[in-house]
Design a protein around this motif. Structure first.
Motif, PDB file in Angstrom:
ATOM      1  N   LYS A   1     -13.255 -15.221  -6.351  1.00 24.11           N
ATOM      2  CA  LYS A   1     -13.670 -14.347  -5.256  1.00 24.11           C
ATOM      3  C   LYS A   1     -12.477 -14.084  -4.361  1.00 24.11           C
ATOM      4  O   LYS A   1     -11.537 -14.893  -4.292  1.00 24.11           O
ATOM      5  CB  LYS A   1     -14.818 -14.956  -4.451  1.00 24.11           C
ATOM      6  CG  LYS A   1     -14.421 -16.116  -3.563  1.00 24.11           C
ATOM      7  CD  LYS A   1     -15.607 -16.543  -2.696  1.00 24.11           C
ATOM      8  CE  LYS A   1     -15.233 -17.677  -1.740  1.00 24.11           C
ATOM      9  NZ  LYS A   1     -16.377 -18.068  -0.885  1.00 24.11           N
ATOM     10  N   VAL A   2     -12.505 -12.944  -3.693  1.00 25.15           N
ATOM     11  CA  VAL A   2     -11.450 -12.582  -2.756  1.00 25.15           C
ATOM     12  C   VAL A   2     -11.902 -12.977  -1.358  1.00 25.15           C
ATOM     13  O   VAL A   2     -12.893 -12.458  -0.844  1.00 25.15           O
ATOM     14  CB  VAL A   2     -11.142 -11.071  -2.811  1.00 25.15           C
ATOM     15  CG1 VAL A   2     -10.131 -10.695  -1.741  1.00 25.15           C
ATOM     16  CG2 VAL A   2     -10.626 -10.689  -4.198  1.00 25.15           C
TER      17      VAL A   2
ATOM     18  N   THR B   1      -6.060 -13.101  -0.773  1.00 29.10           N
ATOM     19  CA  THR B   1      -6.336 -14.529  -0.882  1.00 29.10           C
ATOM     20  C   THR B   1      -7.455 -14.680  -1.898  1.00 29.10           C
ATOM     21  O   THR B   1      -8.578 -14.225  -1.662  1.00 29.10           O
ATOM     22  CB  THR B   1      -6.776 -15.121   0.468  1.00 29.10           C
ATOM     23  OG1 THR B   1      -5.731 -14.931   1.428  1.00 29.10           O
ATOM     24  CG2 THR B   1      -7.081 -16.600   0.332  1.00 29.10           C
ATOM     25  N   VAL B   2      -7.143 -15.266  -3.039  1.00 24.86           N
ATOM     26  CA  VAL B   2      -8.091 -15.358  -4.148  1.00 24.86           C
ATOM     27  C   VAL B   2      -8.450 -16.814  -4.413  1.00 24.86           C
ATOM     28  O   VAL B   2      -7.570 -17.662  -4.567  1.00 24.86           O
ATOM     29  CB  VAL B   2      -7.510 -14.739  -5.435  1.00 24.86           C
ATOM     30  CG1 VAL B   2      -8.511 -14.848  -6.578  1.00 24.86           C
ATOM     31  CG2 VAL B   2      -7.130 -13.285  -5.197  1.00 24.86           C
ATOM     32  N   GLU B   3      -9.742 -17.103  -4.474  1.00 23.74           N
ATOM     33  CA  GLU B   3     -10.222 -18.441  -4.783  1.00 23.74           C
ATOM     34  C   GLU B   3     -10.654 -18.492  -6.249  1.00 23.74           C
ATOM     35  O   GLU B   3     -11.456 -17.667  -6.695  1.00 23.74           O
ATOM     36  CB  GLU B   3     -11.385 -18.824  -3.869  1.00 23.74           C
ATOM     37  CG  GLU B   3     -10.988 -18.903  -2.399  1.00 23.74           C
ATOM     38  CD  GLU B   3     -12.146 -19.303  -1.505  1.00 23.74           C
ATOM     39  OE1 GLU B   3     -13.195 -19.737  -2.044  1.00 23.74           O
ATOM     40  OE2 GLU B   3     -12.016 -19.167  -0.268  1.00 23.74           O
ATOM     41  N   LEU B   4     -10.119 -19.456  -6.983  1.00 22.43           N
ATOM     42  CA  LEU B   4     -10.439 -19.632  -8.396  1.00 22.43           C
ATOM     43  C   LEU B   4     -11.164 -20.959  -8.587  1.00 22.43           C
ATOM     44  O   LEU B   4     -10.624 -22.025  -8.296  1.00 22.43           O
ATOM     45  CB  LEU B   4      -9.152 -19.623  -9.230  1.00 22.43           C
ATOM     46  CG  LEU B   4      -9.279 -20.053 -10.700  1.00 22.43           C
ATOM     47  CD1 LEU B   4     -10.185 -19.093 -11.470  1.00 22.43           C
ATOM     48  CD2 LEU B   4      -7.907 -20.135 -11.350  1.00 22.43           C
TER      49      LEU B   4
ATOM     50  N   TYR C   1      -5.305 -19.107  -4.054  1.00 29.82           N
ATOM     51  CA  TYR C   1      -3.979 -18.527  -4.226  1.00 29.82           C
ATOM     52  C   TYR C   1      -3.696 -17.453  -3.168  1.00 29.82           C
ATOM     53  O   TYR C   1      -4.564 -16.610  -2.892  1.00 29.82           O
ATOM     54  CB  TYR C   1      -3.849 -17.879  -5.609  1.00 29.82           C
ATOM     55  CG  TYR C   1      -3.815 -18.861  -6.750  1.00 29.82           C
ATOM     56  CD1 TYR C   1      -2.644 -19.536  -7.085  1.00 29.82           C
ATOM     57  CD2 TYR C   1      -4.967 -19.130  -7.493  1.00 29.82           C
ATOM     58  CE1 TYR C   1      -2.618 -20.445  -8.133  1.00 29.82           C
ATOM     59  CE2 TYR C   1      -4.949 -20.030  -8.538  1.00 29.82           C
ATOM     60  CZ  TYR C   1      -3.762 -20.679  -8.853  1.00 29.82           C
ATOM     61  OH  TYR C   1      -3.744 -21.581  -9.895  1.00 29.82           O
ATOM     62  N   GLN C   2      -2.496 -17.511  -2.617  1.00 28.73           N
ATOM     63  CA  GLN C   2      -2.015 -16.442  -1.753  1.00 28.73           C
ATOM     64  C   GLN C   2      -1.228 -15.483  -2.656  1.00 28.73           C
ATOM     65  O   GLN C   2      -0.206 -15.869  -3.215  1.00 28.73           O
ATOM     66  CB  GLN C   2      -1.125 -16.990  -0.638  1.00 28.73           C
ATOM     67  CG  GLN C   2      -1.814 -18.003   0.267  1.00 28.73           C
ATOM     68  CD  GLN C   2      -3.025 -17.443   0.977  1.00 28.73           C
ATOM     69  OE1 GLN C   2      -3.064 -16.252   1.319  1.00 28.73           O
ATOM     70  NE2 GLN C   2      -4.033 -18.272   1.192  1.00 28.73           N
TER      71      GLN C   2
ATOM     72  N   GLY D   1      -7.655  -6.591  -9.597  1.00 29.92           N
ATOM     73  CA  GLY D   1      -6.383  -6.917 -10.230  1.00 29.92           C
ATOM     74  C   GLY D   1      -5.822  -8.227  -9.713  1.00 29.92           C
ATOM     75  O   GLY D   1      -5.264  -9.025 -10.480  1.00 29.92           O
ATOM     76  N   ALA D   2      -5.981  -8.479  -8.419  1.00 32.52           N
ATOM     77  CA  ALA D   2      -5.505  -9.729  -7.825  1.00 32.52           C
ATOM     78  C   ALA D   2      -6.280 -10.922  -8.379  1.00 32.52           C
ATOM     79  O   ALA D   2      -5.707 -11.988  -8.642  1.00 32.52           O
ATOM     80  CB  ALA D   2      -5.642  -9.675  -6.304  1.00 32.52           C
ATOM     81  N   GLN D   3      -7.582 -10.746  -8.576  1.00 28.93           N
ATOM     82  CA  GLN D   3      -8.393 -11.826  -9.140  1.00 28.93           C
ATOM     83  C   GLN D   3      -7.993 -12.127 -10.583  1.00 28.93           C
ATOM     84  O   GLN D   3      -7.873 -13.296 -10.984  1.00 28.93           O
ATOM     85  CB  GLN D   3      -9.873 -11.453  -9.083  1.00 28.93           C
ATOM     86  CG  GLN D   3     -10.445 -11.427  -7.674  1.00 28.93           C
ATOM     87  CD  GLN D   3     -11.904 -11.027  -7.661  1.00 28.93           C
ATOM     88  OE1 GLN D   3     -12.776 -11.810  -8.005  1.00 28.93           O
ATOM     89  NE2 GLN D   3     -12.185  -9.793  -7.271  1.00 28.93           N
TER      90      GLN D   3
END
Length: 283
Positions: free
Chosen positions: A195-196, A205-208, A234-235, A115-117
């Motif tokens: 990725k988380v 912490t999600v990297e896009l 993104y935090q 969900g965070a991603q």
């Protein structure tokens, strides 16, 4: 806080002082010769029928081998593929995607890493859109994406930056943020993967990783549409039943090697952007 901190803004044209708007840098390479937008020599193409025949045979052979080695349709025989899917950062989670929106942006994401991603990706798409150049739409996007206290703190600086006459002139827009007559303003983020990097029950912490299109399409454009690659981290924090952004950082790349393709005409680019809508990301 400056506009240069916003995702997607790094794709803007170089300013008069030689700097760039965002933390990512975009360079426009002028043509070395007519007909070649990106410069450099083009590779010739072979039309040999014998080569086509050989390639066709090889493709069929590979397909036959793959078919012969395929397991049965029994789910129990596909454990290996199942394990790979679970570890893939962009694999489907099996959960139903969100069905609600806030200010036109998907909302109500699952209280999970997936969900965070999804939230980070959809928020990144919104923050890199043309909507950020409209005061009303920008306010709606910022309030929907950021945590309430962060949105309140960022809004004044964003308003000042996006309404800067110098900035708008540098990227080829009119003083009111609209595109010149006969031209179409394009600002779009295309997610490639997420990725988380870290997570707890209520934070992630999600990297896009994404590619973006930015510029003006149309005759007489001084800022033609170009492609850039970035990774934004993104935090995320779980607030009032949904994921919200509290902070982020952006860096260039990873950038793939460009293929030797001829750039489309301004008319084709405008038509494509008008006919192909952006994606809503969910997993």
């Amino acid at each position: 806080m400056s506009l240069g901190d916003e995702p997607g803004y790094g794709d803007a044209s170089r300013g008069e002082d030689g700097g760039y708007g965002g933390s990512g840098q975009t360079r426009t390479r002028l043509p070395d010769r007519p007909g070649d937008v990106y410069g450099g020599a083009r590779r010739g193409r072979s039309s040999s029928r014998s080569l086509v025949t050989v390639v066709g045979v090889v493709v069929l052979l590979i397909a036959a081998i793959a078919f012969a080695n395929r397991g049965g349709d029994d789910p129990s025989s596909g454990n290996g593929d199942s394990d790979k899917a679970k570890t893939s950062p962009t694999a489907a989670s099996g959960s139903r995607p969100v069905e609600s929106k806030t200010a036109g942006i998907p909302s109500g994401f699952g209280h999970s890493e997936q969900g965070a991603q999804s939230a980070a990706t959809n928020y990144g798409v919104a923050l890199g859109s043309t909507g950020m150049f409209s005061t009303e739409q920008r306010h709606a996007i910022v309030n929907a994406v950021y945590a309430p206290d962060v949105a309140a703190a960022r809004q004044p600086d964003l308003d000042k930056a996006y309404s800067s006459e110098k900035f708008l002139t540098n990227i080829g827009l009119n003083k009111d943020g609209s595109a010149p007559a006969g031209q179409t303003f394009i600002s779009r983020i295309i997610p490639v993967g997420t990725k988380v990097a870290a997570s707890t029950a209520d934070s992630a912490t999600v990297e896009l990783w994404y590619t973006s299109l930015f510029g003006l399409s149309g005759d007489g454009s001084t800022n033609p549409v170009s492609e850039s690659w970035y990774t934004t981290t993104y935090q995320m924090k779980w607030i009032n039943g949904d994921w919200k952004v509290t902070d982020f950082t952006q860096k260039d790349g990873p950038v793939p090697v460009g293929r030797d393709q001829t750039a489309s005409t301004a008319d084709d680019m405008t038509k494509a952007v008008e006919e192909y809508g952006g994606f809503t990301y969910a997993r």
